[in-house]
Write a protein that holds these residues in place. Structure first.
Motif, mmCIF file in Angstrom:
data_model
loop_
_atom_site.group_PDB
_atom_site.id
_atom_site.type_symbol
_atom_site.label_atom_id
_atom_site.label_comp_id
_atom_site.label_asym_id
_atom_site.label_seq_id
_atom_site.Cartn_x
_atom_site.Cartn_y
_atom_site.Cartn_z
ATOM 1 N N ARG A 372 -16.634 2.518 -4.580
ATOM 2 C CA ARG A 372 -15.888 3.252 -3.568
ATOM 3 C C ARG A 372 -14.408 3.258 -3.961
ATOM 4 O O ARG A 372 -13.941 2.298 -4.577
ATOM 5 N N PRO A 373 -13.632 4.303 -3.591
ATOM 6 C CA PRO A 373 -12.179 4.201 -3.759
ATOM 7 C C PRO A 373 -11.698 2.953 -3.018
ATOM 8 O O PRO A 373 -12.084 2.723 -1.862
ATOM 9 N N THR A 374 -10.895 2.137 -3.685
ATOM 10 C CA THR A 374 -10.604 0.782 -3.185
ATOM 11 C C THR A 374 -9.115 0.476 -3.185
ATOM 12 O O THR A 374 -8.401 0.815 -4.131
ATOM 13 N N VAL A 375 -8.658 -0.182 -2.105
ATOM 14 C CA VAL A 375 -7.266 -0.634 -2.004
ATOM 15 C C VAL A 375 -7.271 -2.111 -1.620
ATOM 16 O O VAL A 375 -7.918 -2.496 -0.642
ATOM 17 N N VAL A 376 -6.543 -2.921 -2.392
ATOM 18 C CA VAL A 376 -6.462 -4.361 -2.118
ATOM 19 C C VAL A 376 -5.011 -4.717 -1.793
ATOM 20 O O VAL A 376 -4.110 -4.494 -2.602
ATOM 21 N N PHE A 377 -4.801 -5.285 -0.588
ATOM 22 C CA PHE A 377 -3.457 -5.625 -0.101
ATOM 23 C C PHE A 377 -3.203 -7.129 -0.141
ATOM 24 O O PHE A 377 -4.128 -7.934 0.017
ATOM 25 N N HIS A 413 -1.422 7.337 -10.505
ATOM 26 C CA HIS A 413 -2.225 8.371 -11.161
ATOM 27 C C HIS A 413 -3.440 8.712 -10.296
ATOM 28 O O HIS A 413 -3.635 8.172 -9.223
ATOM 29 N N MET A 414 -4.308 9.544 -10.890
ATOM 30 C CA MET A 414 -5.545 9.939 -10.229
ATOM 31 C C MET A 414 -6.437 8.723 -9.956
ATOM 32 O O MET A 414 -7.076 8.617 -8.924
ATOM 33 N N TYR A 415 -6.475 7.781 -10.916
ATOM 34 C CA TYR A 415 -7.427 6.669 -10.815
ATOM 35 C C TYR A 415 -6.802 5.328 -10.448
ATOM 36 O O TYR A 415 -7.521 4.375 -10.155
ATOM 37 N N ALA A 416 -5.491 5.220 -10.486
ATOM 38 C CA ALA A 416 -4.846 3.939 -10.166
ATOM 39 C C ALA A 416 -3.489 4.198 -9.531
ATOM 40 O O ALA A 416 -2.745 5.079 -9.967
ATOM 41 N N ALA A 417 -3.177 3.425 -8.502
ATOM 42 C CA ALA A 417 -1.906 3.622 -7.805
ATOM 43 C C ALA A 417 -1.461 2.316 -7.164
ATOM 44 O O ALA A 417 -2.240 1.369 -7.030
ATOM 45 N N GLY A 418 -0.186 2.288 -6.765
ATOM 46 C CA GLY A 418 0.361 1.133 -6.055
ATOM 47 C C GLY A 418 1.115 1.614 -4.837
ATOM 48 O O GLY A 418 1.541 2.784 -4.776
ATOM 49 N N MET A 419 1.283 0.741 -3.851
ATOM 50 C CA MET A 419 1.963 1.165 -2.624
ATOM 51 C C MET A 419 2.476 -0.052 -1.857
ATOM 52 O O MET A 419 2.042 -1.184 -2.099
ATOM 53 N N THR A 420 3.384 0.213 -0.923
ATOM 54 C CA THR A 420 3.812 -0.816 0.035
ATOM 55 C C THR A 420 3.800 -0.198 1.435
ATOM 56 O O THR A 420 3.959 1.022 1.596
ATOM 57 N N LEU A 421 3.589 -1.058 2.445
ATOM 58 C CA LEU A 421 3.674 -0.599 3.833
ATOM 59 C C LEU A 421 4.085 -1.764 4.729
ATOM 60 O O LEU A 421 4.031 -2.933 4.330
ATOM 61 N N LYS A 422 4.488 -1.431 5.944
ATOM 62 C CA LYS A 422 4.807 -2.461 6.935
ATOM 63 C C LYS A 422 3.489 -3.012 7.471
ATOM 64 O O LYS A 422 2.528 -2.264 7.655
ATOM 65 N N GLU A 423 3.476 -4.318 7.763
ATOM 66 C CA GLU A 423 2.234 -4.968 8.176
ATOM 67 C C GLU A 423 1.622 -4.312 9.416
ATOM 68 O O GLU A 423 0.400 -4.172 9.521
ATOM 69 N N GLU A 424 2.469 -3.853 10.322
ATOM 70 C CA GLU A 424 1.937 -3.256 11.557
ATOM 71 C C GLU A 424 1.226 -1.912 11.299
ATOM 72 O O GLU A 424 0.518 -1.393 12.157
ATOM 73 N N ASN A 425 1.447 -1.353 10.093
ATOM 74 C CA ASN A 425 0.802 -0.069 9.761
ATOM 75 C C ASN A 425 -0.503 -0.232 8.989
ATOM 76 O O ASN A 425 -1.155 0.764 8.664
ATOM 77 N N LYS A 427 -3.612 -1.393 9.746
ATOM 78 C CA LYS A 427 -4.861 -0.902 10.361
ATOM 79 C C LYS A 427 -4.894 0.620 10.421
ATOM 80 O O LYS A 427 -5.939 1.244 10.170
ATOM 81 N N ASN A 428 -3.753 1.215 10.763
ATOM 82 C CA ASN A 428 -3.701 2.682 10.823
ATOM 83 C C ASN A 428 -3.940 3.288 9.445
ATOM 84 O O ASN A 428 -4.633 4.296 9.314
ATOM 85 N N PHE A 429 -3.332 2.653 8.428
ATOM 86 C CA PHE A 429 -3.551 3.162 7.067
ATOM 87 C C PHE A 429 -5.022 3.040 6.673
ATOM 88 O O PHE A 429 -5.606 3.977 6.115
ATOM 89 N N LYS A 430 -5.600 1.884 6.978
ATOM 90 C CA LYS A 430 -7.000 1.634 6.590
ATOM 91 C C LYS A 430 -7.921 2.712 7.173
ATOM 92 O O LYS A 430 -8.791 3.245 6.473
ATOM 93 N N GLU A 431 -7.714 3.067 8.438
ATOM 94 C CA GLU A 431 -8.559 4.082 9.080
ATOM 95 C C GLU A 431 -8.242 5.482 8.555
ATOM 96 O O GLU A 431 -9.148 6.296 8.354
ATOM 97 N N ALA A 432 -6.961 5.739 8.305
ATOM 98 C CA ALA A 432 -6.575 7.059 7.785
ATOM 99 C C ALA A 432 -7.135 7.275 6.376
ATOM 100 O O ALA A 432 -7.615 8.362 6.039
ATOM 101 N N PHE A 433 -7.099 6.201 5.567
ATOM 102 C CA PHE A 433 -7.613 6.289 4.197
ATOM 103 C C PHE A 433 -9.128 6.522 4.218
ATOM 104 O O PHE A 433 -9.654 7.369 3.491
ATOM 105 N N GLU A 434 -9.828 5.783 5.086
ATOM 106 C CA GLU A 434 -11.278 5.953 5.219
ATOM 107 C C GLU A 434 -11.611 7.394 5.641
ATOM 108 O O GLU A 434 -12.508 8.028 5.079
ATOM 109 N N LYS A 435 -10.857 7.900 6.596
ATOM 110 C CA LYS A 435 -11.110 9.261 7.097
ATOM 111 C C LYS A 435 -10.856 10.294 5.996
ATOM 112 O O LYS A 435 -11.640 11.246 5.821
#
Length: 563
Positions: A372-377, A413-425, A427-435
């Motif tokens: 699955r497309p995967t993000v590890v925080f 890139h298409m297959y690998a990326a990095g990111m940062t977000l505020k901790e309060e965001n 859960k919203n990111f997790k659901e938005a990414f899934e959707k």
């Protein structure tokens, strides 16, 4: 796993190419699948030369970059070479700094700390430049989105040259020059160079001003080949030429740093795959566990004894990295199972004490498990930082862009990326990414696929076939090692599992009355039952050679097996 057998090219094209090249049908098919249809194209593929490299001045802003560097050399300015902490970044910094030091001594290098500064150009790095009276920074493998950082540097009267290969945003930074073939206004003929490759084009351009030929730059190609291998860029065009000649340097006269990493190798001749699994992880381990400076120190050291000491330190970092990778993967898998998230379209996990240096590797491990497309925080200062990995043919960068309202910053890139977000965001990111993934991914992409070039019989496997396939090297995306399929195979009865957890499969495969061929299937131990009691099976495999006690013998590397 889905088995995808490529369609056979048109018969008349196969026959025309066979006749032109005097090759078997299988070779003609493999070449046509790679877009090679004529004798001239085949000659360029099998006999690439460094003269086939493009003029570096075809790249947008190359003239501006060279002019600014020449001005800095003339005025004896202090120059800083800034690069990312991964293999592409550290090799690029090593390459450009070592070349510039042949022109003038005032060259500093800077690799940001993964933990305190994060990815890309940092304010701390710019402050370091100001404190050391540096007036020009050359950024490699990063910077294409660093608009605020470049403005900050400008206020301090520090100029920037950006050499990047990532996708630009809508606005480009206000730098003196931006070398990035992915710029929409850049007409450079090849846009798949890695960061180190763009650094190489820069020193090639500087060399042309000094009447240096491409031969003067061959000693730098071991670094470029290492970066190409590690960054998994397409093995086509200039990348393939640079990788091919870089591998020759690695196998004949590598720089002391690379020599120190490979001097205990068992194989006589290393392939690009060996670089991916032996050299790249060790260079990466420096930035993951300690600091990327250790990698630059190793790769720019010209005393073998000293380089061997540096390599020994890096080996220790790599051992630590392996332990962390194993432990965090185990914890992430447990988290997915506890939360019953196995059936989601994406995988997003977080734990605040996971080591930031290995979350990218862990993301890859989770893709292997759940596909699955995967993000590890993990926690990074007062924010969360993450690494994303994708499955074949799904653009994770586009998916992140669709969720960017929840992110502080992202890139990749298409297959690998990095990111940062505020901790309060989170859960919203997790659901938005899934959707986003759910709405955009084709269901087939959630099943691993093996692409097969051609179906052959064991009688087709000849020394000539193996010899010509070797000439397809170096292998990589868009020029992968040919995968063959054979049907109605049987094991001789000596099949067994190998490994501490019986995870690998060892077979002696027969087809019809042909002689049995030794086969190894890594990670396929669970399929032993398919091969027992003389049951027929199909295999997908690559032709390989096994070196043992100085002898080389044919071996098939089994990639998939089914009844």
């Amino acid at each position: 796993m889905r088995w995808n057998l490529k369609s056979k090219p048109q018969k008349n094209k196969i026959q025309t190419l066979q006749k032109a090249l005097h090759v078997d049908e299988i070779i003609a098919i493999l070449l046509l699948q790679r877009g090679i249809e004529t004798y001239e194209q085949a000659k360029a593929f099998f006999r690439p030369t460094l003269n086939d490299l493009h003029n570096p001045y075809l790249m947008k802003d190359m003239d501006k970059a060279v002019e600014r560097i020449e001005k800095a050399i003339t005025n004896n300015e202090n120059i800083m070479i800034f690069g990312d902490y991964d293999v592409d970044g550290t090799t690029a910094v090593s390459l450009v700094s070592s070349y510039l030091k042949t022109l003038q001594p005032n060259i500093a290098t800077y690799i940001p700390d993964r933990y305190t500064e994060g990815y890309g150009i940092s304010y701390k790095g710019i402050d370091f430049a100001e404190d050391n009276n540096i007036t020009l920074i050359i950024a490699l493998d990063c910077g294409i989105k660093s608009i605020d950082h470049i403005n900050y540097a400008k206020e301090k009267k520090i100029d920037f040259i950006i050499c990047d290969h990532h996708r630009p945003g809508n606005t480009l930074p206000d730098a003196v020059a931006i070398l990035d073939p992915k710029r929409e206004d850049c007409l450079y003929p090849y846009d798949e160079l890695c960061g180190c490759g763009i650094g190489f084009k820069l020193i090639q351009a500087l060399g042309q001003n000094r009447n240096q030929t491409i031969k003067n730059f061959i000693p730098y190609l071991d670094l470029v080949a290492t970066a190409i291998a590690a960054d998994i860029v397409p093995m086509t065009g200039e990348n393939r030429i640079l990788a091919k000649f870089g591998m020759e340097v690695i196998n004949t006269n590598p720089r002391p740093g690379i020599k120190a990493l490979i001097q205990n190798r068992k194989k006589q001749t290393l392939t690009i795959t060996d670089v991916v699994f032996i050299v790249a992880p060790r260079i990466n381990a420096a930035g993951r566990i300690k600091h990327g400076n250790y990698a630059v120190q190793l790769l720019t050291e010209f005393n073998l004894e000293q380089a061997t000491e540096f390599a020994s330190e890096i080996e220790e970092f790599n051992t630590n990295r392996k332990g962390l990778d194993k432990q965090i993967t185990k914890e992430a898998l447990s988290q997915i199972e506890e939360n019953k998230e196995q059936d989601r379209f994406s995988t997003v996990v977080y734990q605040e004490n996971w080591h930031k240096g290995v979350i990218g590797i862990v993301a890859s491990r989770l893709v292997e498990n759940y596909y699955r497309p995967t993000v590890v925080f993990t926690k990074s200062g007062d924010k969360l930082a993450a690494s994303a990995r994708s499955v074949r043919d799904f653009d994770v960068y586009n998916a992140l862009e669709a969720c960017s309202e929840h992110l502080e910053q992202f890139g990749g890139h298409m297959y690998a990326a990095g990111m940062t977000l505020k901790e309060e965001n989170y859960k919203n990111f997790k659901e938005a990414f899934e959707k986003t993934v759910k709405n955009t991914i084709h269901p087939n992409l959630l099943i691993p696929e093996i692409t097969i070039d051609a179906e052959i019989n064991f009688s087709d496997i000849t020394p000539k076939l193996i010899r010509i396939i070797k000439q397809f090297e170096p292998f990589g995306p868009q020029n992968m090692h040919p995968v063959f399929m054979s049907s109605n195979c049987h094991d001789t009865g000596y099949g067994k599992t190998l490994g501490s957890e019986e995870e690998h499969l060892k077979l002696f495969v027969k087809q019809d009355n042909e002689e049995a061929i030794a086969g190894i299937g890594f990670g396929l131990g669970k399929h032993l039952s398919l091969t027992q009691n003389k049951k027929p099976f199909q295999i997908a495999y690559i032709l390989d050679e096994n070196e043992w006690n100085g002898k080389t013998s044919l071996q098939i590397n089994i990639r998939a097996i089914k009844a």
